[in-house]
Design a protein around this motif. Structure first.
Motif, mmCIF file in Angstrom:
data_model
loop_
_atom_site.group_PDB
_atom_site.id
_atom_site.type_symbol
_atom_site.label_atom_id
_atom_site.label_comp_id
_atom_site.label_asym_id
_atom_site.label_seq_id
_atom_site.Cartn_x
_atom_site.Cartn_y
_atom_site.Cartn_z
ATOM 1 N N VAL A 188 1.102 -1.372 0.163
ATOM 2 C CA VAL A 188 0.344 0.368 -0.091
ATOM 3 C C VAL A 188 1.161 1.172 0.406
ATOM 4 O O VAL A 188 1.714 1.448 0.906
ATOM 5 N N LYS A 189 0.675 2.080 -1.318
ATOM 6 C CA LYS A 189 1.844 3.371 -1.138
ATOM 7 C C LYS A 189 0.379 4.531 -1.266
ATOM 8 O O LYS A 189 -0.600 4.356 -2.607
ATOM 9 N N MET A 190 0.160 5.176 -0.328
ATOM 10 C CA MET A 190 -0.871 6.692 -0.307
ATOM 11 C C MET A 190 0.183 7.976 -0.236
ATOM 12 O O MET A 190 1.115 8.069 0.703
ATOM 13 N N VAL A 191 0.090 8.574 -1.354
ATOM 14 C CA VAL A 191 0.113 10.340 -1.529
ATOM 15 C C VAL A 191 -0.922 11.052 -1.861
ATOM 16 O O VAL A 191 -1.169 11.090 -2.275
ATOM 17 N N ASN A 192 -0.355 12.229 -0.608
ATOM 18 C CA ASN A 192 -1.370 13.356 -0.559
ATOM 19 C C ASN A 192 -2.194 12.652 -0.713
ATOM 20 O O ASN A 192 -3.552 13.666 -1.541
ATOM 21 N N TRP A 236 1.482 7.251 3.409
ATOM 22 C CA TRP A 236 1.475 6.150 4.086
ATOM 23 C C TRP A 236 1.976 4.480 3.231
ATOM 24 O O TRP A 236 1.419 4.466 1.928
ATOM 25 N N ASP A 237 3.349 4.636 4.140
ATOM 26 C CA ASP A 237 3.588 2.868 2.621
ATOM 27 C C ASP A 237 3.683 1.663 3.499
ATOM 28 O O ASP A 237 4.123 1.879 4.654
ATOM 29 N N VAL A 238 3.004 0.859 3.413
ATOM 30 C CA VAL A 238 2.274 -0.350 3.625
ATOM 31 C C VAL A 238 3.938 -1.325 3.067
ATOM 32 O O VAL A 238 3.481 -1.671 2.501
ATOM 33 N N LYS A 239 4.754 -1.992 3.589
ATOM 34 C CA LYS A 239 5.774 -2.827 3.022
ATOM 35 C C LYS A 239 5.721 -4.111 3.203
ATOM 36 O O LYS A 239 4.804 -4.506 4.846
ATOM 37 N N ALA A 240 5.742 -5.100 2.447
ATOM 38 C CA ALA A 240 5.336 -6.749 2.481
ATOM 39 C C ALA A 240 6.159 -7.361 3.389
ATOM 40 O O ALA A 240 7.214 -6.854 4.368
ATOM 41 N N GLY A 241 5.400 -7.051 4.855
ATOM 42 C CA GLY A 241 5.375 -8.395 5.835
ATOM 43 C C GLY A 241 5.767 -7.225 7.418
ATOM 44 O O GLY A 241 6.009 -7.745 7.933
ATOM 45 N N GLU A 242 5.368 -5.883 6.998
ATOM 46 C CA GLU A 242 5.286 -5.798 8.473
ATOM 47 C C GLU A 242 3.952 -5.220 8.889
ATOM 48 O O GLU A 242 2.733 -6.046 7.973
ATOM 49 N N LYS A 243 3.076 -4.936 9.942
ATOM 50 C CA LYS A 243 2.608 -5.698 11.175
ATOM 51 C C LYS A 243 1.827 -4.487 11.636
ATOM 52 O O LYS A 243 2.703 -3.724 12.344
ATOM 53 N N TRP A 244 1.386 -3.186 10.918
ATOM 54 C CA TRP A 244 0.338 -1.970 11.465
ATOM 55 C C TRP A 244 -0.184 -2.325 12.406
ATOM 56 O O TRP A 244 -1.219 -2.659 12.483
ATOM 57 N N LEU A 245 -0.334 -1.124 13.833
ATOM 58 C CA LEU A 245 -1.636 -1.241 14.187
ATOM 59 C C LEU A 245 -2.351 0.921 13.805
ATOM 60 O O LEU A 245 -1.164 1.809 13.709
ATOM 61 N N GLY A 287 -10.150 -1.165 -1.817
ATOM 62 C CA GLY A 287 -10.352 -1.221 -3.284
ATOM 63 C C GLY A 287 -12.326 -0.749 -2.414
ATOM 64 O O GLY A 287 -12.562 -0.536 -4.039
ATOM 65 N N ASP A 288 -12.598 -0.275 -1.944
ATOM 66 C CA ASP A 288 -14.107 -0.126 -2.390
ATOM 67 C C ASP A 288 -13.875 1.655 -2.315
ATOM 68 O O ASP A 288 -15.769 1.748 -2.069
ATOM 69 N N HIS A 289 -13.264 2.045 -1.772
ATOM 70 C CA HIS A 289 -13.884 3.560 -1.537
ATOM 71 C C HIS A 289 -13.913 4.318 -3.744
ATOM 72 O O HIS A 289 -12.693 4.200 -4.456
ATOM 73 N N GLU A 303 -3.744 9.717 -5.973
ATOM 74 C CA GLU A 303 -2.367 8.927 -5.846
ATOM 75 C C GLU A 303 -2.092 7.811 -4.629
ATOM 76 O O GLU A 303 -2.058 7.837 -3.955
ATOM 77 N N LEU A 304 -2.533 6.685 -4.871
ATOM 78 C CA LEU A 304 -2.313 4.861 -4.738
ATOM 79 C C LEU A 304 -2.280 4.366 -4.725
ATOM 80 O O LEU A 304 -2.932 3.541 -6.556
ATOM 81 N N TYR A 305 -1.197 3.309 -4.925
ATOM 82 C CA TYR A 305 -0.614 2.136 -5.399
ATOM 83 C C TYR A 305 -1.363 0.692 -3.966
ATOM 84 O O TYR A 305 -0.767 1.224 -3.057
ATOM 85 N N LEU A 306 -1.507 0.063 -4.785
ATOM 86 C CA LEU A 306 -2.422 -1.028 -3.959
ATOM 87 C C LEU A 306 -1.486 -2.707 -4.239
ATOM 88 O O LEU A 306 -1.798 -2.764 -5.715
ATOM 89 N N PHE A 307 -0.577 -3.323 -4.105
ATOM 90 C CA PHE A 307 0.318 -4.035 -4.931
ATOM 91 C C PHE A 307 0.930 -4.294 -5.630
ATOM 92 O O PHE A 307 1.136 -4.883 -6.592
ATOM 93 N N GLY A 308 1.375 -2.780 -6.043
ATOM 94 C CA GLY A 308 2.409 -2.233 -6.552
ATOM 95 C C GLY A 308 2.185 -1.846 -8.122
ATOM 96 O O GLY A 308 2.713 -1.621 -9.048
ATOM 97 N N SER A 309 0.524 -1.686 -8.122
ATOM 98 C CA SER A 309 -0.052 -0.827 -9.412
ATOM 99 C C SER A 309 -0.757 0.309 -8.660
ATOM 100 O O SER A 309 -1.368 -0.209 -7.763
#
Length: 489
Positions: free
Chosen positions: A260-264, A280-289, A307-309, A316-322
């Motif tokens: 997951v990558k969100m830019v502004n 916000w940048d969520v990388k593979a294997g990270e555990k977020w609260l 993907g519901d919104h 500018e939103l990237y999900l699973f590399g796309s």
């Protein structure tokens, strides 16, 4: 001469699908007593409350004696664990994505209109509700549509109405569900105030932080009401000795290091900005609260990830590399994700069996519409066994106690061993042992490399694997920090 008890229950018997729920149950509640009814999920607590207020039939005697000298309404009010609302046509068949589609959100009343109607119906003064709205930090939601509210906000609306009415007997099922720490504390103060004004309370919960006016404790054991010394003495016998199924021990296969990558990112409904400049940048294997007060934007943030919104494409939103909007379908996104949230639970197909509900997780549907191949069927069976649901596997989801329903949906969430697990308040409705059991499972799954986003208000009910925290405040990122819950716990 002693005054009559407020509640006198004699030899109460209730069966559900031929199974005894309450057996020759007796309970006397005297004036001045405020009770906590705790215990195992599925022991019959909610059923007993429904019988008391005539929402459910049972065999036996239930007498409620209101105080004729009190100015409070001669009413026994039951506040359900979930808030059931309808659209303007009086229908309640909403679907999950509908709460993010602003045009359709106009189908439901606003919070203000709902409260105006409730006040008129019960001859209440609107001035009296304003301090309650302020105390629960709910005054700013006046113009929000009912369908836009999160589970914590719906709980607040239920509580506002109940505290405004001030009935002589108030029974609240899971009063703290979805509430942030500040709201829980303020709710306890409000409950103490109402108790001092003559409202008698019965809270159905297993929470430790209770108002000081609560002075009697009980649980239901083998269909009978047993008085206990405190909520901490309530028994729970949940078996957590089972081995995690082998297919969940495999590490997920990641297509991209950035999930997951969100830019502004900005999200607005009309003039109301819900998310503001989120990075916000969520990388593979990270555990977020993920944390924040009720209304801080957590549900909206997660709806972007899942993907519901509909406003995903305008950001500018990237999900699973796309990049979102580059040709991927909503189903392509959901294939990577396992999701549980109170809102998803509301909209789930309650006419599926337990087995079908879990199996539907393979296809991201809200019911099972196709035959499973042998390997997948075996995996469902293994997970049914692991969660202790074998006896219930052919029962309809809607017939199970709330805690068991939640376990079924948790099993559905992990059945495909997803890359990203999104757990939004996953332990609502579970008893203490079930919560501990589930969080141990999350820790075990995440030790195999799964990525996690976990929303939880109760610090004591979190898995220990969490390592990073994103804190939202009024739609903005207030802080991002590393945490170590193993040390905190």
């Amino acid at each position: 001469m002693m005054s009559q008890p407020v509640v006198h229950i004699t030899n109460l018997n209730l069966k559900y699908q031929q199974k005894p729920v309450l057996t020759d149950l007796n309970w006397t509640i005297n004036r001045g007593e405020n009770w906590v009814l705790g215990g195992k999920s599925g022991s019959g607590k909610t059923s007993l409350a429904k019988v008391m207020v005539r929402l459910q039939n049972a065999i036996g005697e239930v007498n409620i004696n209101f105080n004729p000298n009190s100015t409070l309404p001669k009413q026994a009010l039951f506040v359900e664990s979930w808030y059931q609302f309808k659209n303007l046509e009086g229908v309640a068949n909403f679907y999950y994505q509908q709460r993010y589609t602003s045009q359709q959100a106009k189908d439901t009343l606003t919070v203000h209109a709902e409260l105006v109607g409730y006040g008129k119906e019960n001859s209440l003064h609107f001035d009296d509700v304003e301090p309650i709205l302020e105390a629960l930090n709910f005054a700013t939601f006046a113009s929000s549509q009912l369908i836009e509210l999160s589970s914590g906000e719906h709980k607040k609306l239920q509580l506002v109405k109940a505290l405004w009415l001030k009935p002589q007997l108030l029974i609240i099922d899971q009063p703290y569900t979805g509430l942030d720490a500040g709201s829980r504390k303020n709710l306890n103060t409000l409950l103490e105030e109402k108790s001092a004004e003559g409202v008698q309370l019965i809270l159905i919960c297993n929470d430790a932080e209770l108002p000081s006016c609560l002075n009697r404790f009980a649980e239901i054991r083998d269909g009978k009401l047993i008085e206990v010394d405190s909520i901490a003495t309530v028994e729970s016998t949940y078996n957590s000795q089972r081995q995690i199924p082998d297919f969940l021990k495999d590490s997920p296969v990641y297509a991209s290091n950035s999930l997951v990558k969100m830019v502004n990112v900005n999200i607005s409904y009309g003039d109301k900005q819900v998310l503001k400049n989120i990075n916000w940048d969520v990388k593979a294997g990270e555990k977020w609260l993920l944390q924040g007060h009720n209304g801080s934007g957590k549900s909206t943030l997660l709806s972007l990830v899942n993907g519901d919104h509909p406003q995903s494409y305008a950001n500018e939103l990237y999900l699973f590399g796309s990049k979102r909007g580059s040709g991927e379908s909503i189903w392509d996104i959901k294939q990577h994700i396992g999701l549980i949230s109170p809102e998803f639970h509301w909209y789930f197909d309650a006419n599926s069996t337990v087995w079908q509900s879990i199996a539907s997780g393979f296809y991201n549907t809200v019911g099972l519409f196709q035959q499973l191949p042998y390997t997948k069927s075996t995996q469902v069976d293994e997970l049914v066994e692991y969660f202790g649901l074998t006896e219930s596997k052919n029962e309809l989801l809607s017939t199970l106690p709330l805690g068991k329903q939640r376990l079924v949906l948790l099993a559905r969430t992990i059945i495909k061993n997803p890359e990203l697990l999104i757990l939004d308040e996953p332990c609502q409705g579970l008893d203490g042992q079930q919560t501990q059991y589930f969080n141990q499972l999350v820790d075990e799954l995440c030790s195999n490399g799964m990525t996690l986003i976990y929303v939880g208000h109760f610090e004591s009910q979190l898995p220990t694997c969490l390592e990073k925290r994103l804190l939202l405040e009024k739609g903005e990122v207030k802080s991002v920090e590393n945490i170590n819950l193993e040390i905190l716990n």
